[in-house]
Motif scaffolding. Structure first.
Motif, PDB file in Angstrom:
ATOM      1  N   ALA A  60      -0.332   0.524  -6.146  1.00 24.88           N
ATOM      2  CA  ALA A  60      -0.509   0.935  -7.535  1.00 24.88           C
ATOM      3  C   ALA A  60       0.646   1.815  -8.010  1.00 24.88           C
ATOM      4  N   GLN A  61       1.213   2.575  -7.085  1.00 28.44           N
ATOM      5  CA  GLN A  61       2.333   3.458  -7.424  1.00 28.44           C
ATOM      6  C   GLN A  61       3.692   2.812  -7.126  1.00 28.44           C
ATOM      7  N   GLU A  62       3.639   1.498  -6.791  1.00 28.86           N
ATOM      8  CA  GLU A  62       4.849   0.720  -6.531  1.00 28.86           C
ATOM      9  C   GLU A  62       5.713   1.341  -5.444  1.00 28.86           C
ATOM     10  N   ALA A  63       5.040   1.853  -4.402  1.00 25.32           N
ATOM     11  CA  ALA A  63       5.749   2.451  -3.274  1.00 25.32           C
ATOM     12  C   ALA A  63       5.971   1.449  -2.150  1.00 25.32           C
ATOM     13  N   ILE A  64       5.144   0.379  -2.104  1.00 28.21           N
ATOM     14  CA  ILE A  64       5.322  -0.683  -1.120  1.00 28.21           C
ATOM     15  C   ILE A  64       5.220  -2.032  -1.837  1.00 28.21           C
ATOM     16  N   SER A  65       5.734  -3.060  -1.198  1.00 28.32           N
ATOM     17  CA  SER A  65       5.725  -4.398  -1.816  1.00 28.32           C
ATOM     18  C   SER A  65       4.637  -5.299  -1.279  1.00 28.32           C
ATOM     19  N   ASN A  66       4.053  -4.962  -0.134  1.00 28.83           N
ATOM     20  CA  ASN A  66       3.059  -5.828   0.489  1.00 28.83           C
ATOM     21  C   ASN A  66       2.049  -4.992   1.256  1.00 28.83           C
ATOM     22  N   GLY A  67       0.815  -4.969   0.774  1.00 27.13           N
ATOM     23  CA  GLY A  67      -0.219  -4.162   1.409  1.00 27.13           C
ATOM     24  C   GLY A  67      -0.602  -4.669   2.782  1.00 27.13           C
ATOM     25  N   MET A  68      -0.624  -5.998   2.961  1.00 31.60           N
ATOM     26  CA  MET A  68      -0.994  -6.559   4.254  1.00 31.60           C
ATOM     27  C   MET A  68       0.032  -6.184   5.319  1.00 31.60           C
ATOM     28  N   LEU A  69       1.329  -6.319   5.008  1.00 33.21           N
ATOM     29  CA  LEU A  69       2.364  -5.957   5.964  1.00 33.21           C
ATOM     30  C   LEU A  69       2.277  -4.474   6.331  1.00 33.21           C
ATOM     31  N   PHE A  70       1.951  -3.652   5.343  1.00 32.97           N
ATOM     32  CA  PHE A  70       1.807  -2.215   5.589  1.00 32.97           C
ATOM     33  C   PHE A  70       0.695  -1.958   6.598  1.00 32.97           C
TER      34      PHE A  70
END
Length: 385
Positions: A60-70
């Motif tokens: 939501a804060q555009e800090a990562i590009s992919n939640g699953m990879l995180f």
């Protein structure tokens, strides 16, 4: 035919392996490379949260590009169960791997809200400050005197219920032990009681990180331990030939130096004046000691000294007594303690305010009288303005 099928199957298997290897390599690169975050943010992780919720907040804060990879990366590094609650500073361009490390490393929150209790010589103040992630600097949100009758700000009340708020106590140089105890007894994020007033001079002016509910007596003990270490180190490195014979006398002299000047560069010179006076048998004749004899360190005098007070014989009236007063008159900081045991080498015997916040120093009485006349002219001009 079967040989052809087997050959095709093997080829397909190899292609799949290459594809999987390529995907893994791509995923690792995405996990470790700089992220899309355009500016630093303060990431809040609530107690009982999980990496799914954290990834959603980061997306939501555009800090990562992919939640699953995180999430997969955190699981691969076996950090899924190490998630910590708090508020964490995530820098611009942080990779997913760096963010995982930040939220699992532990320790105190690195951003968010900070409550600072400043114990000053004249007054004390509680400040509520918020970290601005873009500048990595705390910004004052509200401030109030805990002893005043004004209503406590609502923002402060809300902050006290937040488990990851940081607390800090900032003790100014030159405050008395009574002032410290009085201040600690008037703050609501500490607990316990202080049974005895600490010896004057025994507390180290410094910044102390504390936790909500910390014991007041334990905090005082920490201040005493720190001051004892500072004094011991300074005394072991003292200059030779000093007119003081014990660490306790050094602490007394340091407290006078502390109260006589707020200009850091002057401490060595002020120390030299008192050292020269002690060497020659002159009385110290310093107003702060007289004031302490009147107030006993309980607050500020709030007015000028009267001639009758300057003439009155008390253990702290250095216009009357010889040598040092019986105890320190405040809690001196490290710089004043070091100045007391390593004073500048000068022939100065006198000093008086010079109108700039500092002092004019003199070797002779005539020179001193001229400096006093200049100071009185400055005072008169200020009165007439």
């Amino acid at each position: 035919m079967w040989r052809s099928i087997a050959s095709n199957a093997l080829t397909l298997f190899i292609v799949i392996l290459i594809a999987v290897a390529g995907f893994i390599g791509w995923a690792q690169s995405q996990y470790r490379t700089s992220g899309p975050l355009a500016g630093a943010i303060c990431l809040r992780v609530d107690s009982g949260s999980n990496f799914t919720k954290v990834s959603e907040s980061l997306l939501a804060q555009e800090a990562i590009s992919n939640g699953m990879l995180f999430r997969v990366g955190a699981d691969y590094e076996e950090k899924t169960q190490a998630l910590k609650a708090g508020s964490f500073l995530v820098p611009e361009g942080a990779s997913m791997q760096e963010i995982v490390d930040i939220v699992t490393r532990g320790g105190q929150s690195t951003c968010g809200t900070e409550v600072v209790y400043r114990i000053g010589v004249v007054s004390s103040q509680i400040q509520l400050r918020e970290l601005d992630p873009t500048t990595n600097a705390y910004v004052l949100a509200t401030a109030f005197d805990p002893k005043s009758e004004e209503e406590v700000p609502a923002a402060y009340k809300e902050a006290l219920g937040d488990s990851d708020v940081r607390y800090r106590l900032a003790m100014a140089e030159g405050v008395t032990s009574w002032q410290v105890v009085d201040a600690l007894n008037n703050v609501d994020f500490l607990s316990g009681t202080i049974e005895e007033l600490p010896a004057e001079g025994a507390l180290a002016p410094d910044s102390y990180e504390v936790r909500a509910g910390a014991d007041r007596a334990a905090l005082v003990a920490q201040m005493e331990e720190r001051q004892a270490a500072i004094l011991a180190e300074a005394w072991s490195n003292r200059a030779s030939g000093l007119p003081i014979e014990t660490p306790e006398e050094a602490l007394i002299l340091a407290s006078i130096i502390e109260k006589e000047t707020g200009v850091a560069e002057e401490r060595g010179q002020v120390a030299s004046v008192f050292t020269n006076r002690l060497d020659t048998g002159m009385r110290l004749q310093t107003d702060p000691t007289v004031i302490y004899g009147i107030t006993n360190g309980q607050g500020v005098l709030g007015r000028g000294l009267r001639q009758s007070e300057l003439r009155r014989a008390t253990p702290y009236n250095t216009y009357v007594i010889e040598g040092l007063p019986p105890t320190p008159i405040a809690n001196p900081g490290r710089a004043s303690i070091e100045a007391a045991v390593n004073p500048d080498s000068t022939e100065f015997i006198f000093f008086v305010a010079d109108g700039t916040g500092g002092h004019a120093f003199a070797k002779t009485l005539d020179e001193h009288n001229r400096n006093v006349a200049k100071w009185r002219e400055i005072e008169a001009q200020r009165t007439n303005q």
